[in-house]
Enzyme design. Sequence first.
Site, PDB file in Angstrom:
ATOM      1  N   ASP A 371       0.860  -1.173   0.000  1.00 13.99           N
ATOM      2  CA  ASP A 371       0.000   0.000   0.000  1.00 13.99           C
ATOM      3  C   ASP A 371       0.904   1.233   0.000  1.00 13.99           C
ATOM      4  O   ASP A 371       2.104   1.138   0.253  1.00 13.99           O
ATOM      5  CB  ASP A 371      -0.887  -0.039   1.248  1.00 13.99           C
ATOM      6  CG  ASP A 371      -1.797   1.164   1.332  1.00 13.99           C
ATOM      7  OD1 ASP A 371      -2.321   1.583   0.291  1.00 13.99           O
ATOM      8  OD2 ASP A 371      -1.982   1.694   2.441  1.00 13.99           O
ATOM      9  N   GLY A 644      -5.080   3.338  -3.474  1.00 14.89           N
ATOM     10  CA  GLY A 644      -6.339   3.962  -3.861  1.00 14.89           C
ATOM     11  C   GLY A 644      -6.175   5.402  -4.275  1.00 14.89           C
ATOM     12  O   GLY A 644      -7.143   6.047  -4.684  1.00 14.89           O
ATOM     13  N   ASN A 775      -8.505  -1.372   4.218  1.00 13.86           N
ATOM     14  CA  ASN A 775      -8.594  -1.608   2.780  1.00 13.86           C
ATOM     15  C   ASN A 775      -7.470  -2.501   2.272  1.00 13.86           C
ATOM     16  O   ASN A 775      -7.468  -2.898   1.101  1.00 13.86           O
ATOM     17  CB  ASN A 775      -8.577  -0.272   2.028  1.00 13.86           C
ATOM     18  CG  ASN A 775      -7.369   0.581   2.367  1.00 13.86           C
ATOM     19  OD1 ASN A 775      -6.800   0.446   3.440  1.00 13.86           O
ATOM     20  ND2 ASN A 775      -6.967   1.436   1.462  1.00 13.86           N
TER      21      ASN A 775
END
Length: 1154
Positions: A371, A644, A775
Site C-alpha cells: 500500500d 487507492g 482496505n
Amino acid sequence: HSDRNVNVNVSAFFLYFDHITSKYNLFTFLPLNLFEQFQRIANAYFLFLLVLQVRETNTHTHAQHLHPTVKQISCKHSKCNRHRSDNQVNNRKAQVLIDRKLRSEKWMDVQVGDIIKLENNQFVTADLLLLSSSEPLNLVYIETAELDGETNLKVRQALPVTGDLGDDIEKLADFNGEVRCEPPNNRLDRFTGTLTFAGQKYSLDNEKILLRGCTLRNTEWCFGLVLFGGPETKLMQNCGKSTFKRTSIDRLMNVLVLCIFGFLAIMCTVLAIGNWFWEVREGSQFTVFLPRQDGNDAAFSAFLTFWSYVIILNTVVPISLYVSVEIIRLGNSFYIDWDRKMYYARNDTPAEARTTTLNEELGQIKYVFSDKTGTLTQNIMTFNKCSINGKSYGKIQDPTGRVDFSFNPLADPRFVFHDHALVEAVKLENPEVHAFFRLLALCHTVMAEEKTEGDLFYQAQSPDEGALVTAARNFGFVFRSRTPDSVSIVEMGQQRSYELLAILDFNNIRKRMSVIVRSPEGKLSLFCKGADTIIYERLHQSCSKLMDVTTEHLNEFAGEGLRTLALAYKDLDEEYFDQWKQRHHEASTALDDRESKLDQLYEEIEKDLLLLGATAIEDKLQDGVPQTIEQLSKADIKIWVLTGDKQETAENIGYSCNLLREEMNEIFIISGNSPEDVREELRSEQVLRKLYQTSVKGVKAITDEVVNGEYGLVISGHSLAYALERSMELEFLRTACMCKSVICCRVTPLQKAQVVELVKKYKQVVTLAIGDGANDVSMIKAAHIGVGISGQEGMQAVLSSDYSFAQFRFLQRLLLVHGRWSYLRMCKFLRYFFYKNFTFTFVHFWYAFFCGFSAQTVYDEWFITLYNLVYTALPVLGMSLFDQDVNDAWSMQHPQLYVPGQLNLYFSKRSFFKCALHSCYSSLVLFFLPYAAMHDTVRDDGKDVADYQSFALLTQTCLLFAVSIQMAYWTAVNTFFVLGSLAMYFAVTFAMYSNGMFLMLPSAFSFIGTARNSLNQPNIWLTILLTSTLCVLPVVTYRFLLIQLCPTINDKVRQAKAKLPTPPRPTRIRRTSSRRSGYAFSHAQGYGDLVMSGRYLRRPAVSRSSGFAHTGRATTGFSPMGRSAGYSPTGRPQNVKVPDVQVTSLQMYRTITD
C-alpha cells in the site's frame, strides 16, 4: 441476496455480531486443527503407524512414537493474540436506545434496527444510517483511515426529516420509519437505499451512511440506525476469509514424503520377499524345534515381515522431524519479537510474529505488494519550498535556524520553515509574495474551526490543501472563516472579508480549481491553482520568460520528489463577469449536456492568466523507505504498489521512494476506458512483442522474461478491472512482470487481492503483501505472507496479518536477515535430519540380509528410542536456532545473499536425492566396516567379541560419531552441543548396560555389561575412528572442491568477511529530473458546490479580532524593525532583478533600493 428491510426501533436478528479474525473458536478448534494437521501427509502416516503398533508385529517400544506425539500436541501454537483482540473489540460499549432509555450494551449485542448514540472520538459500532447530530445542518465529521487509508476528515449529512429528531429520546423512540437498502456487500464507495416515513420516500446514498471502521471527530454526538453489523459490515466484507497458509517447504515436504513412502514400501517388499525365500529354503530346517503355528506358512510369514519392517524402517520420516520443525519455527519467531532493531521507540511498538508457521517463507519472497498511504508515506504533507516571481525559496542554509514566526500570534507552532528570506520578503511587503500567499488563503475548500480565540483548526479534504493553507497562515495570511458567499482572512494583522462569487471546481480532467472573489476595495480577481502543465497552457504570453525560470524551479522540486502546484491569477472586468455569471447560471441549470457547457465557460474565463509561482509540498515518506526499496531491488525482489490514490500522486511517490527512476528506459501508462483500449495499450507497449506470437491458452505458469533495460508500469483502477478479466489477465501479467516496478492506482480492496491472486496463480512464486489499513486486509490475506503496519490507520491490518511492525523500513531486516536466516536454517536442518535418519534406517536394511529377514533391529531398543529425542536432538536444534552463515550486518550489506532462497537452491528435490545417496554410502560404511572388523575377532584375553550385542553397540556408536561430526559449521554452540550429546550417549549407555538396571528390569535392559566389555578394546575405538573418517572424508573433499571451483555468493561473502562492515550512513536519495512532478491537488470533485451551498459550514462567521498586535501602519498592522527593515539575514539583497524578464501587471521583479 435480496434487499434488506429494516424497521426503526425494531431489533432484527440476522447474525451473531461478533468480530472474528481468528481461525478457531472453542467448537471449531478440534475439527479445523485436525484438518490443518492432516494437510501434512506425514501426519496421516503417523496415525497409521500408531494403529499398526497395536499388532503383535511391533518389534520395539511404543515410547518412541508416543512421546513425540505428546510433544507435537504441546508445541502447537494457539492463536491467543487474535482471540484477545477479538474479545476486546466485541466487548466495547455502545449506547443503545432500548425501551425509551439509552443503555450501555456490548458491541456483540447490538442488532439491526437499533438506534445508537455515538460521541466524539468514538469508533462507529456498525454500518449506520445517520439520523441526527449536534452540529448545524446535521453534519458529522468522520475519519476513514481504517477504510481507505485517508486521515483527512470527511463530512456526512443526515436527512432533514431525521435531523429534526435531534437528541430528543422520546422523538427518537417514536420514530417508526422503514429502510429498504442493498444487501451486505464490500463496496466502500457506494450505498443505495430508501427511507419511508410518514408516507414519504427519501433517497439514501453513501453521504448519509457511517461505516464501521470510521471514527467520529469534532462532533459532540450523533444518532444512527444500525443497518449492518458484525460480519455483514462493509469493513468485514472486505476482510476476506482466513485461509490456512502453508509454506513452499511444507508443500515440497508432502511430495518428498510421498516419495519416501513409496521407497519404504519398495524396501519392505524386498525384505518380505527375502523372508519368503529364506523361510522356504532355510526356515524349514528350524521347524523341528520351532514348529510353526497352524496355517502359518512362508507366505504368511512374509506378510507379517512386511508390516514389521514398515514399523522398523518408519524412521525415514520420524515424528520428531515435525516436532523439531515446530520448535525451530517458534524459536525464529521469538527472534523477530525480540529484535530491538525492529522496535519503534516513538510509538513503543515492537515487531511481532503473529504466526509461527511461515518464518522460512520470509526467505523466499519474490514479489512484494505494498500500500502507499501510511505504509510508504506518513500521510503528512509539509510546505517545503516555493517559487515566487522567479525566485526560489526554501533552501536550508542552517538546519537548526528555524524561521521565527513570533510576529504572527495566529501562526501554527508546528509549522517549520528554514529559509529566512521568504519571511523577510513578506515583512518588506513584496506585492508578488503577498499575492502568492493571498491566493493560498483564498483558493481552497478548507473549513476553519476556532473553538477558542486564536486556536484555529483546519478541516481539509486532503493533507495537501491543509499544508498550503497552513503555510499561508504562518506567513501572515490567515484563513479565519467562511460563509457560502464570503471568505474572511487576516492579512498581516488586518481582518479582511472577500466576497466569494464562484468556485470553479476541481475534477480529474481539469486538474485545477479557481475561485472568483471581490476584494473589500471592490476589485474582481480570479485565483487559480493546479497542475503546472495545465496552468502553463492558459498563461498570458507576457509570462513566457517567467515561465521558463519557474520551470527550472519545478524541475528542481521534481528532482527532490516534491509535489507541485502552479499558481496564477487575473483581474476581471465587472461588466464581462456579469455576463459570464449569467451564462454560468444558465449552464448550471441546463438539463442537457450540463457538464460540457460548464467546462466551456470555465475554459473561457481561465485564460490569459498571470503566473505567480509554484508551491512544492513534501509527502513525507517514512524513514528509510527509498533505501529499503533499493536494497530489496538488489535482492531481486519486485515491488508493486497498489494504492487507492490518484495516478499523479502515486506516480510522484514512486519517484520519491526510488521505485520509479529517470534512468528507466520507459514508463508505460495504461489508462484505457474499455477492454479494447486496455488490450491495445498492453500490446502496443509490450517490451518483447514476440510474446504474442505464441498462444497463451492453457498456460499454468509464466516464467520471467529476459528484458533489455528497465521499465515501469502505471495502471489505473478502471483499466485494471478490464486487465484482470480472464481473456486479458495473462497479457497484463506478462507485461507487468517484465517491468522493474508496477504501480496500480485507484484500486479497490478487492482488486488488490485479485492482483495478488493473479501473480500467485501464474508466477508460482512466494508473495508478500504489506499495508496498514482495513482496505489492505483482503490483499494481506491473499498473499503467502501478510504484514501489517501498526501506524495511523488503526489495527485492522495488523489483526489480519502474519507479521507486524511500525515502519516499512523494518521489512528490509525482516526479509534479508530473519527471513534468510530462517530459510537457511530450515534447509540445513532438513538436509541434516534426513541424512542422519536415512543413514540410521538403511543400516537396518543391510542388516536384514544377515538376520534371516526376521525383522530384528540392529540397534538396542533404547538407542532407537533415544536417537532422535536425545542423542542427536541438541546438535541439530542448536544448528537450526543459532546458525548464521554471515551476521546481520553482512546480510544487510549484501542483499544478493537473498537470491538463492528465491530459487530454492538450499533445499529441493535434487538436494534431497543427493542427501539420500550420501546416506546410502554412509550406511554401507557404518554396517559393513564394523561387521568386517568384528568378524572372527577376539578380545585381548582371547575371548570372542563377535556377539550380537557387541556388534549393535559398535554400530550405533559409529553411527552417532559419524552423523554428529558432520555439522555444517563448527561453532562454539555446535561444538558444545555435539560434545554434550556424545557425553550424554556414553553416560546413558553405561548406566543402562549396568548390572543395577538389569537386576531392576531384566527384560528391558538385556545388554548387561556390553558397554564396559566392548569399549575397553583398542580395536573397537580404531573401528570407530576408521568408520567416522571414511564417512566424513568425502564430504570434506566435496565441500573444499565446491568452494574452490564453484563458490556460491555465501562463500564469496564469507571469504571477504575479514572484519565487520561499517554500516552505511543513511543518506537521502536525491535525483535529478527532467519530468514534471506530480501535482498535489486539493480536494475531491464536488466540494466546491458543497462549500457554495453552505451545507458544509459548521457555524456562521463572526467578527473577531485579528490576533495581531497593531503597531506601525494600519494597512498592515506591522512595522519592520531591526534587520528586517533593510537587509536580509542571509546577507543577500532581496528581490534582485533578473535580467531579460518581462514585467507583469504586478510590477514583478521590482528592485528595492535604499
